[in-house]
Design an enzyme around this catalytic site. Sequence first.
Site, PDB file in Angstrom:
ATOM      1  N   GLU A 222      47.101  72.649  22.216  1.00 29.69           N
ATOM      2  CA  GLU A 222      46.956  71.927  20.946  1.00 29.69           C
ATOM      3  C   GLU A 222      45.477  71.704  20.578  1.00 29.69           C
ATOM      4  OE1 GLU A 222      49.534  68.507  20.929  1.00 29.69           O
ATOM      5  OE2 GLU A 222      51.324  69.733  21.238  1.00 29.69           O
ATOM      6  N   GLU A 341      55.888  75.273  23.135  1.00 28.31           N
ATOM      7  CA  GLU A 341      56.228  73.961  23.704  1.00 28.31           C
ATOM      8  C   GLU A 341      57.039  73.223  22.654  1.00 28.31           C
ATOM      9  OE1 GLU A 341      52.991  71.357  25.289  1.00 28.31           O
ATOM     10  OE2 GLU A 341      53.969  69.786  24.084  1.00 28.31           O
TER      11      GLU A 341
END
Length: 545
Positions: A222, A341
């Site tokens: 991220e 994810e």
Amino acid sequence: MKSASTAVSTIVALVLFRALCAEVKTVISVEDVQSIRVDLDLSNVVRRVDERFLSVAIDASLIAEEKFMNLLNSPKLRTLAKALIPAFLRFGGTKQDFMKFNPRGRYFQARENNSSSAVLGNVCKRLELPPLLENRLKQEWVLQSKSLLQEELEGKYKKTKFSEYAVDLLYAFANCSGLDLIFGLNALLRTSENTWDSANAELLLKYCESREYVMSWELGNEPNSYEKKAGIRVDGYQLGQDFVHLHQILQESGFYNSTGLYGPDIGQPRDHRKDLLTGFLESGAEAITACTWHHYYVNGRDTSLEDFLDPRVLDTLATKINEVLETTESASPGKKVWLGETSSAYGGGAFGLSDTFVAGFMWLDKLGLAAKLGLDVVIRQVLIGSGTYHLVDDNLDPLPDYWLSLVYKRIVGPEVLKAEVHTNSGQKKPIRVYLHCTNRKSTHYREGAVTLFALNLNKNEATISLPAHMANSTIEEFVLQSAEAGEQSLYSRSVKLNGQVLKMVDDRTLPPLEGRELPPGAHVKLPGFSFAFYVLTEARAPVCK
């Protein structure tokens, strides 16, 4: 007196009339939900996903203290992991960008990566965790999880060092379970020019190559939140260059020159994240095997039970998937896209929801929608790790989403077919259906069998009408319901398959997952607040042979 009596009679009649009207309305409402017609198109494969489509993650937080990596030697956890193959095992998450490889010259005494099954079998047996040590580690992990969750809440992440020992334990778990390992490298190790400093990763790669550990790689987790988490900003173009740099290192390796490299593991599209993904793909698309992004429906800290059952919440996924697919296709035509994810709620999950029966509605719908729209792999956060969206509990016993994943693996194949619901309940459809070829590795079924899976987001039972040419086919049903009754049923941490509560026979044995055969012509009934798989054993779909 007569007028008073008449008035009373009129009031009583009016009350009865209103009650009757309400009852009629209720009946109509129930009828709306009950009558569902499903069209099935068996003539064409709409999509074909990777056979490892449903994959799992281990959160990098497990490595914060190396001793907890020993939990991966639990025979129970290995049994559960092995039942989900073929699958990828992603090792990553927020903690990966705060961890550093710290070699100590300590590793397993023998070269245990020998491909001989006999040697591998001996290694797997020798590494098994003794029950007393397992119980102690599980108790300590409960406290560790709380500490890690607090770290997440405060947004202050401690740096972690890990040794060869942790890498060995991780690889042994993947290898003994038959999972394909993807290791997430730290992208927040930066030079003074804000380029990725690869020195530490190269140390790790050399160690893994010396051990001949077969694995794939990611870089960073991220990147859109780096500034918030670490005060470092990396733009999309530079991120792409970092991946090109890693790709070159892998190319120069005699062992990893054809391995997979996945990224950028970006958060779902929103504002500048779209620009970050576009910039990354423009400079780094050629370096990656597949483009990865993350998705969660809701914030775990302020969500509700209603969100988990709301079709409008579930529908938001389609918008996000289409945005990422469009961006990727525009910048790098033909590049595969993964959900690298994903789970129900971000922030570690929603307490009392993400690990209960109700979470299955988000999970199964995500699997159906992701395959239908063209994602190649979906990696579930998390098999084991901190938070409340895991597939196993603190005792390493399987939670409802694990059993749902297992049934899916057994009978759903990679070929996606078209199914469409027709209902008169308006825009907010409480029944959602998906259709695949049946898993061909399941020798139990004839060639050409198809699997229909359905979710009932409503409390009322639904009757599903199949096309006329399917009406007389034998159907094997797998109906999953909460193991508890009443108002608290959706919060249950146990699940029933066709009325029987699912639990492991012992630490090394899973129960048989047996379907229930419906006679030809029987109505397909989907109970309220349940999800089910229906194998049409005699569909004879030409595209599924």
